[in-house]
Design an enzyme around this catalytic site. Structure first.
Site, PDB file in Angstrom:
ATOM      1  N   LYS A  28       0.843  -1.205   0.000  1.00 53.66           N
ATOM      2  CA  LYS A  28       0.000   0.000   0.000  1.00 53.66           C
ATOM      3  C   LYS A  28       0.873   1.248   0.000  1.00 53.66           C
ATOM      4  CE  LYS A  28      -3.883   1.937   2.702  1.00 53.66           C
ATOM      5  NZ  LYS A  28      -4.713   1.698   3.915  1.00 53.66           N
ATOM      6  N   SER A  47      -9.435   1.693   3.584  1.00 54.25           N
ATOM      7  CA  SER A  47      -8.567   2.472   2.721  1.00 54.25           C
ATOM      8  C   SER A  47      -7.556   1.641   1.931  1.00 54.25           C
ATOM      9  CB  SER A  47      -7.823   3.528   3.543  1.00 54.25           C
ATOM     10  OG  SER A  47      -6.971   2.918   4.509  1.00 54.25           O
ATOM     11  N   SER A  76      -9.645  -0.808   7.635  1.00 58.06           N
ATOM     12  CA  SER A  76      -9.127  -0.507   6.300  1.00 58.06           C
ATOM     13  C   SER A  76      -8.497  -1.677   5.569  1.00 58.06           C
ATOM     14  CB  SER A  76      -8.119   0.649   6.379  1.00 58.06           C
ATOM     15  OG  SER A  76      -8.779   1.860   6.652  1.00 58.06           O
TER      16      SER A  76
END
Length: 455
Positions: free
Chosen positions: A78, A153, A177
């Site tokens: 990420k 997220s 997330s």
């Protein structure tokens, strides 16, 4: 089956016996991305040539016997997990793009183990949305239905896992997330015990964990990343916890939480799928008992107030020209922060402890808490929030956020499909340091799926 769809454990076995090379695999993964990425938009800083060079080096290590635990396995990270030489935009056009000077602890552990980190994955604005909406990245979409969000997220990580951009994808989680997008994309995702994976920039509730198509792959990645790092004062020594798919559920005390007591109502299809998972555990000998909601409206609203003030302070520190680039929904959310008193903020902060105490009380009587990951299936991709209301941004996280605050590990597994073909995830939360046990339970449910009752 395409090489891009092989699991990490399958790849390592084939690398070991010489029947497959990391060079072949990365080419297949890059071809998959070239085909699907224009529609899914899950990647950031994709580096095909760097990936090919890393794969060649891995091939050499397998030949000379020096391969690491993840050598040659394609892996994404990420974008808010720093990798040396790549800027960390945090999903927003408001960030000044300065290349990171070093790998964050998790990325460093993966690289040391030989993983081929070939790209970063997208995230929404400051990681404060459960969607793929960003002023920096293209809108990330759910591979199962491009009109839907992958969640967030860890939006790009979940979408990449579901689309077969290789087997391992690393995300972050402070309120759901990892687990929310994993549930909405039909993959396994774990928020580990707080401190199990060094974050580098620790914060209450923040965790790093893997998303993968199998629990075994997630367990492997988690074990590689875990351990103490001096850059994170909250990180823990490596914990002795064994992953196995052969565990027994006989006598397991399971708390079944089907109603969070607040937020969005639970869709009947979600209730049916999670109830079917509970029936599987019960059939295996587990003792399943429904429980009342764990957290209260006061707890969730208090957390909202604290996070709003924290985010408002971060945005206020930006130069005016960059502040204007922040997503309008985020600016609207923080606009009321100035109306809150110091008492309001302190009370909001205290609700993290209240959530932790409430979860810990449940584990005095139960070995695992089984619940939906989210009350709904994936919502429309263009929406920042499922409510489409910046004043109500957290109405979908009541099942996930308590374990961030309590530091307990929680994992997801796909337990069914909606009538429209969208994945439905269940969440398995367990006592501290039993991360791999949670993944073993996820594997058990996945293995037993063929015998599940019809919802």
């Amino acid at each position: 089956m395409s090489l891009a769809d092989l699991t990490a454990t399958e790849l390592l076995s084939k690398y070991r016996d010489g029947s497959l090379s990391p060079v072949e695999v990365i080419e297949d993964v890059l071809a998959r991305i070239e085909e699907l990425e224009p529609r899914i938009c899950a990647t950031y800083a994709l580096d095909p040539e760097g990936a090919r060079a890393a794969a060649r080096e891995s091939e050499r290590r397998w030949r000379d016997g020096s391969a690491g635990r993840l050598d040659g396995v394609p892996t994404t990270v990420k974008e808010n997990i720093a990798t040396r030489g790549t800027p960390v935009p945090q999903g927003t056009a408001a960030t000044e793009l300065v290349p990171a000077t070093e790998d964050a602890p998790a990325a460093a552990r993966l690289r040391e183990a030989g993983a081929v980190i070939f790209c970063k994955t997208t995230m929404p604005e400051y990681g404060m949305l459960s969607s793929g909406v960003s002023t920096f990245h293209h809108l990330t979409r759910n591979p199962w239905d491009l009109s839907k969000t992958p969640g967030g997220s860890s939006a790009g990580a979940a979408a990449a896992a579901a689309a077969g951009y290789g087997p391992l994808h690393i995300g972050t989680d402070i309120g759901g997330s990892i687990r929310l997008p994993a549930g909405w994309c039909g993959v396994v995702g774990i928020k580990p015990t707080h401190g199990r994976v060094a974050v580098g920039n620790p914060y209450p509730g923040r965790a790093i964990g893997p998303l993968a198509r199998t629990a075994a792959d997630a367990a492997l990645a988690l074990s590689v990343m875990s351990g103490y790092d001096p850059r994170d004062h909250t990180s823990l020594p490596t914990i002795d916890d064994t992953y196995t798919e052969e565990l027994t559920v006989q006598g397991l005390r399971v708390a079944l939480l089907l109603d969070s007591g607040l937020g969005l109502p639970v869709d009947p299809e979600v209730t049916a799928a999670v109830s079917s998972a509970a029936a599987v555990l019960e059939k295996g000998g587990a003792i399943v008992e429904p429980i009342e909601p764990i957290i209260t409206r006061e707890m969730l609203d208090g957390l909202d107030r604290f996070w709003r003030v924290r985010s408002a302070a971060d945005i206020a520190a930006l130069p005016e020209d960059r502040r204007a680039k922040v997503l309008p929904e985020i600016r609207q959310w923080v606009s009321t922060a100035g109306d809150l008193s110091g008492f309001d903020v302190f009370h909001g902060y205290s609700q993290m402890g209240a959530m932790a105490a409430a979860v810990t009380e449940v584990f005095r009587s139960y070995d695992v808490i089984l619940s939906p990951v989210a009350p709904i299936t994936a919502f429309r991709a263009e929406l920042a929030y499922p409510t489409d209301d910046p004043s109500k941004p957290f109405e979908h996280i009541a099942f996930t956020v308590p374990y961030n605050m309590s530091a307990h590990p929680a994992t997801t597994v796909n337990v069914g499909w909606s009538a429209s073909g969208l994945p439905i995830g269940a969440q398995l939360a367990v006592p501290h340091h039993q991360d791999l046990t949670a993944l073993g339970l996820a594997a058990y449910l996945d293995t037993e799926r063929r015998e599940w009752p019809t919802a």
